[in-house]
Design a protein around this motif. Structure first.
Motif, mmCIF file in Angstrom:
data_model
loop_
_atom_site.group_PDB
_atom_site.id
_atom_site.type_symbol
_atom_site.label_atom_id
_atom_site.label_comp_id
_atom_site.label_asym_id
_atom_site.label_seq_id
_atom_site.Cartn_x
_atom_site.Cartn_y
_atom_site.Cartn_z
ATOM 1 N N TYR B 35 57.014 40.706 34.307
ATOM 2 C CA TYR B 35 55.437 41.964 34.517
ATOM 3 C C TYR B 35 56.276 40.947 36.497
ATOM 4 O O TYR B 35 57.204 40.630 36.910
ATOM 5 N N GLN B 37 54.184 40.828 40.251
ATOM 6 C CA GLN B 37 53.332 40.571 41.473
ATOM 7 C C GLN B 37 53.499 41.494 42.546
ATOM 8 O O GLN B 37 54.606 40.895 43.421
ATOM 9 N N GLU B 41 47.284 40.413 44.776
ATOM 10 C CA GLU B 41 47.669 41.017 43.124
ATOM 11 C C GLU B 41 47.998 40.007 41.884
ATOM 12 O O GLU B 41 48.556 39.671 41.988
ATOM 13 N N GLY B 42 47.171 40.960 40.749
ATOM 14 C CA GLY B 42 47.684 40.167 39.672
ATOM 15 C C GLY B 42 49.053 40.945 39.293
ATOM 16 O O GLY B 42 49.493 41.739 39.492
ATOM 17 N N PRO B 43 49.647 40.060 37.814
ATOM 18 C CA PRO B 43 51.282 40.668 37.810
ATOM 19 C C PRO B 43 50.798 41.720 36.705
ATOM 20 O O PRO B 43 49.772 41.700 35.841
#
Lengths: 113, 113
Positions: B35, B37, B41-43
């Protein structure tokens, strides 16, 4: 296609108050996960839910924390009587059935004053 | 519990350079995910790996699932400024059904123009 939605994005609570964090999964996803992230750390698993069922809550603190994913409506992570140590970013993710791929929302940043 | 050790912790590179980061574990994982990030923010899911030895690409990104099932690697070729962010590996160690992900501590990538 809307992604995973979380609200509020930012939440400020005084010690002792309750915090309610909401998560709407991606369309077609029936699996929801909650993670917590402290500054400059990775994400830590809290709970895994399907509609009306808690599948795995091995990462949830035993007290003050609860989660639900009702038949209708968003998943809710509830923190009662918040303390300063609860300040963190809380992320929700969703996945379709049979997939390891989890898609994350933008997170809720909780600050406890 | 299961832990993922991700290295390096941070990298400072020039635009155009290639980047490599890895993730190791003392126990076996059946699925590896990478992921990215961005701040606040979100991954965002980059690559998912399901089989030992698997090599998968997504544009300038290439990831590999280690033969021993205890490690994974992510390479970024010809880095650009928008590659800046925190990269996380994540693994799923379960059996027949998916559930919680275990995350590494993250690699902070800085790209100088």
């Amino acid at each position: 296609n809307a992604g995973v939605m979380q609200n509020p994005r930012h939440l400020v609570r005084r010690r002792g108050q309750e915090a309610r964090l909401r998560c709407s999964p991606m369309k077609g996803h029936s699996h929801v996960y909650w993670y917590r992230q402290l500054p400059e750390e990775g994400l830590k698993f809290m709970v895994y839910l399907q509609k009306e069922n808690i599948i795995d809550e091995s990462g949830m603190p035993k007290e003050r924390f609860s989660a639900e994913f009702p038949k209708e409506g968003p998943s809710i992570l509830r923190i009662q009587q918040v303390v300063r140590g609860d300040s963190a970013a809380y992320f929700c993710a969703s996945s379709p059935t049979g997939s390891a791929e989890q898609y994350f929302g933008p997170g809720t940043r909780l600050t406890v004053t | 519990g299961q832990q993922l050790n991700q290295s390096p912790q941070s990298m400072f590179i020039q635009e155009g350079e290639d980047v490599s980061m890895n993730c190791t574990s003392s126990s076996i994982f059946n699925t590896w995910l990478w992921y990215k990030q961005d701040p606040g923010e979100g991954p965002v899911l980059l690559i998912a790996l399901y089989k030992a030895g698997e090599l998968t690409s997504n544009g300038r990104l290439t990831a590999q699932f280690g033969i021993t099932r205890k490690d994974s690697f992510l390479n970024i070729s010809a880095s650009i400024p928008s590659d800046v962010g925190i990269y996380f590996c994540a693994g799923f160690a379960g059996g027949t059904s998916y559930g919680k992900l275990t995350f590494g501590q993250g690699t902070i990538l800085t790209v100088h123009p």
